[in-house]
Design a protein around this motif. Structure first.
Motif, short mmCIF file in Angstrom:
data_model
loop_
_atom_site.label_atom_id
_atom_site.label_comp_id
_atom_site.label_asym_id
_atom_site.label_seq_id
_atom_site.Cartn_x
_atom_site.Cartn_y
_atom_site.Cartn_z
N ALA A 139 25.87 15.52 24.82
CA ALA A 139 26.09 16.91 24.63
C ALA A 139 27.76 17.09 24.02
O ALA A 139 28.50 16.38 24.26
N LYS B 249 13.29 20.39 20.13
CA LYS B 249 13.41 21.65 19.42
C LYS B 249 14.41 21.52 18.30
O LYS B 249 15.20 20.65 18.41
N TRP C 291 22.33 21.82 11.40
CA TRP C 291 23.26 20.91 10.95
C TRP C 291 23.98 21.80 9.91
O TRP C 291 23.65 22.45 9.36
N VAL D 122 17.60 21.57 15.84
CA VAL D 122 18.93 21.72 16.06
C VAL D 122 19.66 21.79 14.46
O VAL D 122 19.35 21.22 13.61
N ALA E 220 20.41 16.49 26.16
CA ALA E 220 19.83 15.79 24.80
C ALA E 220 20.48 14.42 25.21
O ALA E 220 21.63 14.26 25.28
N SER F 160 16.72 17.44 15.22
CA SER F 160 15.89 18.15 16.57
C SER F 160 16.52 17.36 17.95
O SER F 160 16.86 16.24 17.84
N ALA F 161 16.25 17.96 18.97
CA ALA F 161 16.65 17.40 20.25
C ALA F 161 15.67 17.89 21.26
O ALA F 161 15.54 19.23 21.12
N VAL G 280 26.93 18.28 13.55
CA VAL G 280 25.93 18.86 14.52
C VAL G 280 26.30 19.13 16.13
O VAL G 280 27.51 18.38 16.61
N ASP G 281 25.96 20.13 16.73
CA ASP G 281 26.34 20.35 17.72
C ASP G 281 25.06 19.85 18.88
O ASP G 281 24.01 20.52 18.95
N VAL G 282 25.23 18.88 19.86
CA VAL G 282 24.22 18.32 20.31
C VAL G 282 24.09 19.20 21.61
O VAL G 282 25.00 19.56 22.41
N PRO G 283 22.69 19.54 21.93
CA PRO G 283 22.72 20.72 23.00
C PRO G 283 22.78 19.89 24.56
O PRO G 283 22.38 18.67 24.47
N LEU H 36 19.21 12.15 19.45
CA LEU H 36 19.00 13.11 18.43
C LEU H 36 17.95 12.65 17.29
O LEU H 36 18.17 11.49 16.99
#
Length: 639
Positions: free
Chosen positions: A70, A104, A108, A106, A126, A100-101, A120-123, A129
């Protein structure tokens, strides 16, 4: 871009009104700095799938699963393509990017100033990616080099790959699965893990090795062992438009095998686990010559084997690219030692990297019998004549042309004879002929550049990891072979302007002369290129459609007012044919009247008087009596 006057008048007030707002936007747009690349293992292996089966539309479909944690992540698309020496990554052919992650989407965002970087903000939660996109390979030559046809495809992995910033690419593992068109075979330096039907799974490797290991595949495929029984295989992987084009005669295969033997005798080492020539014989697949450490991409016309007597001029390609395994890939200039594919390259020593490779490519072509010695002499004559007539040498040293892959990126130039373009290749070869003959002269012909090759490129036999060098390293190695003041010798030829470096030719026992008839080899080159060469007489060439090209700056044609985008329509009142212009040039040696050319530029026709009376001039080499024939010694096969 310059706008037409009415349009400028119409929009100028609006432009003025928005100037302040635009300035604010530009000022606020700033690239987020990339995380520094660390030389430590990436935590996880990238899983990539590529579907290359859509040969009807030339679309490659890519999926990547990238281990992540994340937080903020920057994905990079390769910008600096090592074998092209410039920032030529095919970003304009990337489309359909989705991230996506955990099932869902994501979002960019492309960096506004570094357009090869995607943020990208990785949730939270996750672990991977998922990245999906397409590489839209050209369908016609105006869009770029054709790399996919109904019968052949070539994959340069850097055009298919995105990777996480912050790590040396040699520390990022990647495992790739490729779907081929039904029934096609392939060649690559990558190690195959398995194949089920048309799905090929490659063994995990590091990203640097992966990008450096392209693949050719085709409906018509043949693999030829170029070093039978060897511990380290060397394979010629051929794809072609037709099965007939694959058929090589035993003597043709023998010459290619001898090329491998002569390279081993020259470098006395191997720096690969195996070597794979990827060789396309096609009139549709784009021509290519690109080096890699354990392979090379090579593309020529379909008649390479079937019309062997016509293809001698292109047979330097495989020896050149094979030489690069030692020079350019194992031994690399220090400026090419970069952590990833988005760090600029320092090309300052390309006259060693490419120039000496160009030299050895021609030498190995002769030593192996891929071309006759007389033909290679003609190649050298043509190089010498070219640079004796390149007017750009008066203002631009050859070392500055090492910047051309960055400056022009191989786009067409307006006045190439004046601007120069990547002359570090062939002028570099003339410089290394100069070095070779100087070593021979100083040592009483006991030593040569062959000794330098064994010492410099043959070091650490069996080691694959790149060993980088500086200018001082080159000088030190030369001095180890033959003591001499090499630094100023090289700098004068590389860094100064002036006459072409033809001293080595004279020291080899030959001189450049011009005759009114072409050698058979150079006539064949002209026929193959479908041009009529008047470069050394009238100062230009003429294409098969009559278009005037390759105009020599300040030559007779230039002084008469000729320029690009001009078509030669008639000569002395008769419709243009190459033989007619040749006859007119010959007749003008006995006539004071100028040659009259009717030319068309755009919609305008005009008559151009060409006041030239020097006759036809074609380059060739002539022996200097009473001197040792060192060139013959250079081109002789090694026992």
């Amino acid at each position: 871009m310059t706008l037409p006057l009415p349009l400028r008048a119409a929009i100028l007030p609006a432009l003025v009104a928005t100037t302040f707002a635009s300035a604010v936007l530009v000022k606020s747009a700033s690239a987020d700095p990339l995380p520094p690349s660390v030389d430590q293992p990436y935590p996880g292996t990238i899983q990539m799938k590529i579907d290359a089966s859509d040969t009807a539309r030339n679309i490659f479909r890519i999926q990547q699963s990238i281990p992540v944690k994340a937080g903020k992540l920057t994905l990079l698309y390769p910008q600096w393509v090592t074998a092209q020496h410039g920032p030529t990554g095919a970003l304009h052919q990337l489309a359909g990017l989705k991230v996506s992650a955990n099932g869902k989407p994501v979002a960019w965002k492309r960096d506004p100033l570094n357009v090869f970087a995607f943020q990208v903000d990785v949730p939270q939660g996750a672990k991977n990616l998922e990245v999906e996109y397409q590489h839209l390979s050209p369908n016609e030559t105006g869009q770029g080099r054709i790399a996919m046809t109904p019968d052949i495809l070539g994959i340069q992995w850097q055009s298919m790959t995105m990777y996480p910033a912050g790590y040396h690419v040699r520390r990022i593992p990647i495992q790739t699965t490729l779907t081929l068109p039904a029934g096609w075979q392939y060649g690559t330096a990558l190690e195959t893990a398995s194949r089920q039907g048309d799905e090929v799974k490659f063994k995990t490797t590091d990203l640097e090795t992966f990008i450096d290991s392209p693949l050719f595949a085709g409906r018509h495929f043949k693999q030829i062992d170029l070093d039978p029984g060897a511990k380290l295989p060397v394979r010629l992987n051929i794809v072609a438009d037709t099965p007939e084009a694959l058929e090589a005669k035993p003597e043709q295969i023998a010459a290619h095998r001898e090329m491998v033997k002569q390279a081993y005798k020259l470098f006395d080492s191997q720096h690969y686990a195996h070597y794979d020539f990827l060789f396309a014989l096609s009139d549709e697949f784009g021509g290519v010559g690109r080096e890699h450490h354990q392979s090379s991409e090579n593309g020529v016309k379909a008649n390479y084997f079937t019309e062997w007597n016509k293809t001698e001029a292109v047979r330097t390609l495989l020896p050149h690219e094979f030489t690069h395994s030692w020079n350019g890939k194992f031994r690399r200039p220090k400026g090419q030692d970069v952590p990833n594919f988005n760090t600029p390259l320092d090309n300052n020593l390309l006259w060693v990297y490419e120039g000496q490779t160009q030299y050895w490519g021609q030498v190995l072509t002769a030593r192996s019998g891929l071309a006759q010695q007389a033909s290679v002499r003609d190649m050298i004559a043509n190089m010498a004549a070219t640079y004796a007539n390149v007017q750009g040498r008066t203002w631009r040293p050859v070392v500055d042309t090492t910047n051309d892959p960055i400056i022009s990126q191989r786009r067409p130039q307006v006045w190439p004879n004046w601007q120069r373009s990547e002359d570090y290749y062939s002028e570099g070869a003339l410089i290394w002929l100069d070095v070779d003959t100087k070593i021979r002269e100083l040592s009483g012909d006991k030593r040569s550049l062959d000794d330098f090759a064994r010492v410099f490129f043959g070091v650490d036999n069996g080691v694959i990891q790149a060993k980088h060098y500086t200018f001082d390293d080159v000088v030190k190695a030369l001095n180890g072979v033959q003591a001499f003041d090499w630094a100023p010798f090289l700098k004068k030829r590389v860094e100064e302007t002036g006459p072409a470096p033809l001293d080595g030719l004279a020291r080899a026992g030959w001189k450049l002369v011009y005759a009114d008839k072409q050698t058979d080899f150079l006539k064949g080159v002209e026929d193959m290129s479908k041009t009529a060469n008047f470069q050394y007489s009238l100062g230009f060439s003429v294409a098969s459609d009559g278009k005037i090209a390759a105009i020599v700056w300040d030559g007779p044609g230039f002084k008469a007012g000729l320029s690009g985008n001009t078509t030669l329509v008639a000569v002395n009142g008769r419709a243009y044919k190459p033989e007619l212009l040749r006859a007119a040039v010959t007749a003008a040696t006995k006539d004071s009247k100028p040659i009259e050319l009717l030319v068309k530029r755009g919609n305008d026709y005009r008559t151009v008087p060409l006041d030239y009376h020097g006759g036809l001039k074609y380059p060739r080499l002539e022996r200097i009596e009473g001197t040792p024939d060192r060139l013959q010694s250079i081109l002789q096969p090694r026992k």
